[in-house]
Write a protein that holds these residues in place. Structure first.
Motif, short mmCIF file in Angstrom:
data_model
loop_
_atom_site.label_atom_id
_atom_site.label_comp_id
_atom_site.label_asym_id
_atom_site.label_seq_id
_atom_site.Cartn_x
_atom_site.Cartn_y
_atom_site.Cartn_z
N PHE A 5 -5.62 -0.71 -6.51
CA PHE A 5 -4.66 -1.40 -5.65
C PHE A 5 -4.26 -2.74 -6.26
O PHE A 5 -3.08 -3.13 -6.23
CB PHE A 5 -5.24 -1.59 -4.26
CG PHE A 5 -4.28 -2.22 -3.28
CD1 PHE A 5 -3.02 -1.67 -3.07
CD2 PHE A 5 -4.62 -3.36 -2.58
CE1 PHE A 5 -2.13 -2.25 -2.18
CE2 PHE A 5 -3.74 -3.94 -1.68
CZ PHE A 5 -2.49 -3.38 -1.48
N VAL B 147 0.85 -1.21 0.00
CA VAL B 147 0.00 0.00 0.00
C VAL B 147 0.87 1.25 0.00
O VAL B 147 0.62 2.21 -0.75
CB VAL B 147 -0.94 0.00 1.22
CG1 VAL B 147 -1.76 1.29 1.25
CG2 VAL B 147 -1.87 -1.20 1.19
N PRO C 239 -5.23 -3.76 3.95
CA PRO C 239 -4.83 -4.02 2.56
C PRO C 239 -5.70 -5.08 1.88
O PRO C 239 -5.93 -5.01 0.67
CB PRO C 239 -3.38 -4.52 2.70
CG PRO C 239 -2.90 -3.94 3.97
CD PRO C 239 -4.09 -3.95 4.87
#
Length: 327
Positions: A304, A49, A294
């Motif tokens: 992501f 991240v 995450p």
């Protein structure tokens, strides 16, 4: 017999003052390996991240900067937990000063995590409840300033709370080889109110308002979606994007509260028989929460998942990769 007793001590040279080495049962060994796995998982996922938001310029939005700050606190907590595993399953050989530093750093990181959750709640509150002024009120510069204030307040706030432990690091230990922290009763009560009850109350109130507003906006969009012009359709798409972000970060906040509240409720548990089992569960739940964010991003944020592919394929090392279209 005396030599055998000395072999079981953390510091054999301090026969009368040394702690005994912990005797781990099979359940303790399983728990230790589980915590180590959680720590490694937490460090790796939150590092992804951090790299994603830091590297790709298109992800430098106010909301993502808050996600970045939260990932940093979770990443650091994963590293601190590695030390915590060693402390709980073995003797403490790093000395009293390092013990007090460990406790101080851990409280700073936890305080920063709570502050980040409040900032995320405020961000979603403004985005959903006052969308016309969001772009002017919530800017990258202001978010950076708020994040710095959040971490600074955590550093400044936690100092006085454990000041006795910082100045007298051996205050709470009963023998050499032990690392335990604590606060006096008054400081403990004040800390419970300011670091748990008050933040949780603020977060719940803000997200209740966000939820009510988001539901009403979703109904309004469904009822008018067939009669909008092109210009209005763009507005609708922006609202849908904000609602999706509110839903995703709402999941993050709810998961955090579910994992966070049992940990802080430990101070209210008076029965030792309940406290031992419950504290193990509460600590484990808190450690798990640091690696869940995450996972939530991977489930809800396409950017992501794309960033992870680019990182693992090492495409981020190519010239101009910072300008990659991620949305």
């Amino acid at each position: 017999m005396e030599d055998q007793d000395r072999a079981e001590l953390c510091f054999p040279e301090l026969f009368n003052a040394s702690c005994r080495k912990p005797k781990l049962q099979q359940a303790d060994v399983v728990l230790m390996y589980l915590l180590l796995f959680i720590c490694v998982f937490t460090v790796v996922l939150n590092l992804l991240v951090i790299i994603s938001v830091s590297h790709f310029r298109q992800l430098h939005t106010p909301t993502n900067l808050l996600i970045l700050s939260l990932a940093v606190s979770d990443f650091l907590q994963g590293l601190v937990t590695l030390v915590e595993v060693q402390r709980q399953t073995g003797c403490w050989f790093l000395g009293d000063r390092m013990c007090s530093l460990r406790v101080y750093v851990a409280t700073i990181i936890l305080g920063a995590s709570i502050g980040n959750m409040i900032l995320i709640s405020v961000d979603r509150y403004v985005a959903i409840c006052d969308p016309l002024h969001y772009s002017t009120r919530v800017t990258v510069k202001r978010v950076k300033m708020c994040v710095c204030v959040c971490w600074t307040c955590s550093v400044v706030y936690n100092g006085p709370i454990i000041k006795d432990f910082l100045t007298q690091p051996d205050l709470y230990r009963s023998c050499y080889g032990q690392c335990v922290g604590g606060t006096d009763n008054i400081s403990g009560i004040v800390d419970n109110v300011l670091s748990s009850i008050a933040p949780v109350t603020v977060i719940i109130i803000l997200y209740m308002r966000v939820f009510v507003t988001a539901v009403s906006q979703a109904r309004a969009m469904r009822s008018h979606v067939a009669a909008v012009t092109l210009q209005h359709s763009r507005t609708v798409m922006n609202k849908k994007s904000e609602l999706k972000a509110a839903r995703t970060l709402g999941v993050v906040v709810v998961v955090f509260l579910m994992c966070f509240c049992p940990y802080f409720s430990l101070s209210f548990v008076q029965d030792p028989s309940v406290g031992g089992l419950f504290s193990t569960f509460a600590y484990l739940l808190l450690y798990v929460s640091y690696c869940l964010n995450p996972v939530i991003y991977a489930l809800f944020y396409p950017w992501f998942r794309k960033a992870i592919r680019l990182i693992y394929s090492l495409q981020i090392l190519q010239p101009g990769s910072r300008e990659t279209n991620m949305l």
